[in-house]
Enzyme design. Structure first.
Site, PDB file in Angstrom:
ATOM      1  N   LEU A 137      43.225  33.829  38.979  1.00 16.67           N
ATOM      2  CA  LEU A 137      44.331  33.594  38.056  1.00 16.67           C
ATOM      3  C   LEU A 137      45.463  34.599  38.298  1.00 16.67           C
ATOM      4  O   LEU A 137      46.598  34.223  38.553  1.00 16.67           O
ATOM      5  CB  LEU A 137      43.848  33.678  36.605  1.00 16.67           C
ATOM      6  CG  LEU A 137      44.923  33.524  35.521  1.00 16.67           C
ATOM      7  CD1 LEU A 137      45.569  32.150  35.586  1.00 16.67           C
ATOM      8  CD2 LEU A 137      44.337  33.786  34.134  1.00 16.67           C
ATOM      9  N   GLU A 139      48.132  37.161  39.750  1.00 14.34           N
ATOM     10  CA  GLU A 139      48.884  37.218  40.999  1.00 14.34           C
ATOM     11  C   GLU A 139      49.571  38.571  41.131  1.00 14.34           C
ATOM     12  O   GLU A 139      49.661  39.325  40.155  1.00 14.34           O
ATOM     13  CB  GLU A 139      49.916  36.083  41.039  1.00 14.34           C
ATOM     14  CG  GLU A 139      49.271  34.711  41.035  1.00 14.34           C
ATOM     15  CD  GLU A 139      50.243  33.579  41.299  1.00 14.34           C
ATOM     16  OE1 GLU A 139      49.788  32.433  41.365  1.00 14.34           O
ATOM     17  OE2 GLU A 139      51.459  33.840  41.459  1.00 14.34           O
ATOM     18  N   GLY A 143      50.595  38.992  36.048  1.00 12.15           N
ATOM     19  CA  GLY A 143      49.320  39.299  35.418  1.00 12.15           C
ATOM     20  C   GLY A 143      49.344  38.853  33.972  1.00 12.15           C
ATOM     21  O   GLY A 143      48.744  37.848  33.589  1.00 12.15           O
ATOM     22  N   SER A 144      50.118  39.569  33.141  1.00  7.82           N
ATOM     23  CA  SER A 144      50.202  39.243  31.725  1.00  7.82           C
ATOM     24  C   SER A 144      50.996  37.967  31.455  1.00  7.82           C
ATOM     25  O   SER A 144      50.994  37.474  30.331  1.00  7.82           O
ATOM     26  CB  SER A 144      50.839  40.403  30.957  1.00  7.82           C
ATOM     27  OG  SER A 144      50.025  41.559  31.043  1.00  7.82           O
ATOM     28  N   LEU A 253      39.304  33.431  29.780  1.00  6.05           N
ATOM     29  CA  LEU A 253      39.583  34.839  29.506  1.00  6.05           C
ATOM     30  C   LEU A 253      38.980  35.274  28.180  1.00  6.05           C
ATOM     31  O   LEU A 253      38.479  36.397  28.047  1.00  6.05           O
ATOM     32  CB  LEU A 253      41.090  35.090  29.500  1.00  6.05           C
ATOM     33  CG  LEU A 253      41.821  34.976  30.837  1.00  6.05           C
ATOM     34  CD1 LEU A 253      43.300  35.279  30.653  1.00  6.05           C
ATOM     35  CD2 LEU A 253      41.218  35.894  31.885  1.00  6.05           C
ATOM     36  N   ASN A 254      38.994  34.399  27.186  1.00  8.44           N
ATOM     37  CA  ASN A 254      38.382  34.756  25.909  1.00  8.44           C
ATOM     38  C   ASN A 254      36.885  34.983  26.041  1.00  8.44           C
ATOM     39  O   ASN A 254      36.320  35.858  25.386  1.00  8.44           O
ATOM     40  CB  ASN A 254      38.673  33.682  24.863  1.00  8.44           C
ATOM     41  CG  ASN A 254      40.043  33.820  24.244  1.00  8.44           C
ATOM     42  OD1 ASN A 254      40.563  34.923  24.092  1.00  8.44           O
ATOM     43  ND2 ASN A 254      40.647  32.701  23.892  1.00  8.44           N
ATOM     44  N   GLU A 377      41.802  41.625  31.754  1.00  6.61           N
ATOM     45  CA  GLU A 377      41.518  40.632  30.708  1.00  6.61           C
ATOM     46  C   GLU A 377      42.466  40.829  29.516  1.00  6.61           C
ATOM     47  O   GLU A 377      42.097  40.666  28.360  1.00  6.61           O
ATOM     48  CB  GLU A 377      40.059  40.711  30.225  1.00  6.61           C
ATOM     49  CG  GLU A 377      39.005  40.765  31.303  1.00  6.61           C
ATOM     50  CD  GLU A 377      38.984  39.542  32.203  1.00  6.61           C
ATOM     51  OE1 GLU A 377      39.713  38.569  31.901  1.00  6.61           O
ATOM     52  OE2 GLU A 377      38.258  39.550  33.207  1.00  6.61           O
ATOM     53  N   THR A 379      46.114  43.381  28.739  1.00 11.38           N
ATOM     54  CA  THR A 379      46.405  44.782  28.465  1.00 11.38           C
ATOM     55  C   THR A 379      46.329  45.044  26.961  1.00 11.38           C
ATOM     56  O   THR A 379      46.349  44.115  26.143  1.00 11.38           O
ATOM     57  CB  THR A 379      47.813  45.152  28.953  1.00 11.38           C
ATOM     58  OG1 THR A 379      48.774  44.407  28.182  1.00 11.38           O
ATOM     59  CG2 THR A 379      47.990  44.842  30.431  1.00 11.38           C
TER      60      THR A 379
END
Length: 398
Positions: A137, A139, A143-144, A253-254, A377, A379
């Site tokens: 996921l 890159e 990220g965020s 991600l959760n 996962e 910040t």
């Protein structure tokens, strides 16, 4: 003071756990003590870990995808999975990352969103540790903000062709299968990320490569890679059939964040047990370091925060088992427990003094690892904004 004696402080939480969850936890704790702890300092120092061997052993323990149902997965409670993450991270964050990425990212994505063909082909082997997965996921520049990803999937006849790069991918260079998320032309241009789709990519596919990332100062006992997709051609069946947009990757991600809520506490517990044991044996001015008020104040404050974090984690586990856990509650747990765990690791290092900077003791290794856990996962800032949006109803991401 022995590690066993120091750990008695945390046993009071056992009254909140059922017998099966405690048994699973104790089995994994014994595995970490036997097979990981004697070697982890060497793995960390060398930056090498026998990941495939460990995956097979963890598969035999039944912890890979353990909270999933069917396809060779154990179907345990979420709380049991969390406790396993705690014990694995008490060994090293890299070990927990291996299990999290395998079970809560790659396996969960296939289990939740994949076709029946995907599930039958991959999940039993992944549960056994015979096949390793990764999750593409993040890159280099996104990220965020996953909705801004540049990796593209375009139609070419009946096939899909993927081009792009993913970064900071755990298990990447040893994976047999990668779950890769890419932008397509199927979304609404006014809704960033709405065209994102997921693909099951066997890593032997031409055009796929995964160079390892070296020279890390954190998570050294973990395989971290870049994924390079250079015109990777896949059949139409490689795409997840139903899910569109960011719902797919965020749901995964959760799952991984939930494991971190527990896992970070394992690193904190290991640091605190180490500090208590060291302070009881280290003599300063003819009496134990543990006999000084400032040492006891530090230990008391850290024990308080660790205990609160454990109560929070168990409550979130209960909510998840009741199918009542909301994403913002996971963010609350991840934000608090990782923040407190890294503070505990740093404070424990001060108790050990110069001895704390060596690999003879685990505290600085844990602190360095938690620097990564603090920002992957999601910040801390992202989790603060997730909580803030839940409280106010206003999105502050832009």
């Amino acid at each position: 003071m022995s590690r066993a004696a120091a750990s008695s402080s945390w046993r009071s939480i056992d009254s909140l756990l059922d017998e099966e969850d405690r048994a699973i936890r104790d089995t994994v704790r014994a595995y970490v003590e036997r097979s990981v702890r004697p070697q982890i300092a060497d793995w960390y120092e060398s930056g090498e870990i026998p990941a495939r061997e460990l995956a097979r052993e963890l598969g035999q323990l039944g912890v890979l995808g353990m909270h999933l149902e069917g396809y060779g997965c154990a179907g345990t409670s979420a709380t049991a999975y969390g406790l396993v993450c705690l014990e694995l991270e008490a060994g090293d964050s890299g070990l927990r990352s291996l299990v999290s990425v395998q079970g809560s990212l790659a396996m969960f994505a296939i289990w939740k969103w994949g076709s029946e063909e995907h599930k039958q082909e991959w999940l039993p082997r992944m549960a056994a540790g015979e096949a390793i997965g990764c999750f593409g996921l993040t890159e280099p520049d996104f990220g965020s903000n996953p909705g801004g990803m540049r990796t593209r999937a375009r139609r070419d006849g009946d096939d899909w062709v993927l081009t792009g790069n993913k970064m900071w991918i755990t298990n990447g260079s040893i994976a047999d299968v990668a779950v890769v998320w890419a932008q397509t032309d199927e979304g609404d241009p006014a809704r960033p990320g709405s065209g994102v789709r997921g693909f099951v990519v066997p890593t032997g596919t031409p055009g796929f490569s995964a160079p390892a990332i070296k020279h890390k100062l954190s998570l050294r006992a973990s395989v971290t890679s870049e994924l390079v997709l250079d015109e990777v051609r896949l059949p139409a069946s490689a795409a997840f059939p139903e899910v569109r947009g960011l719902t797919g990757p965020l749901s995964c991600l959760n799952e991984a964040r939930f494991g971190i809520v527990f896992g970070a506490l394992g690193a904190a517990r290991d640091c605190l047990e180490t500090a208590i044991g060291y302070a009881g044996e280290r003599a300063i001015f003819d009496k134990p370091l543990a006999g000084y008020q400032i040492t006891q104040t530090k230990l008391a404050d850290m024990t308080l925060e660790l205990g609160k974090g454990m109560l929070l984690a168990v409550q979130l586990g209960r909510l998840k088992d009741a199918h009542a856990l909301r994403p913002e509650q996971i963010s609350l747990g991840k934000l608090n427990n990782v923040r407190e765990a890294i503070a505990i690791a740093r404070e424990c290092r001060t108790i050990l003094g110069a001895a704390g900077i060596t690999l003879e003791f685990p505290v600085l290794r844990h602190a360095n690892n938690l620097e990564s856990v603090l920002t992957y996962e999601g910040t801390s800032e992202v989790h603060q904004l997730i909580i803030g949006q839940a409280l106010t109803g206003e999105s502050a991401y832009r």
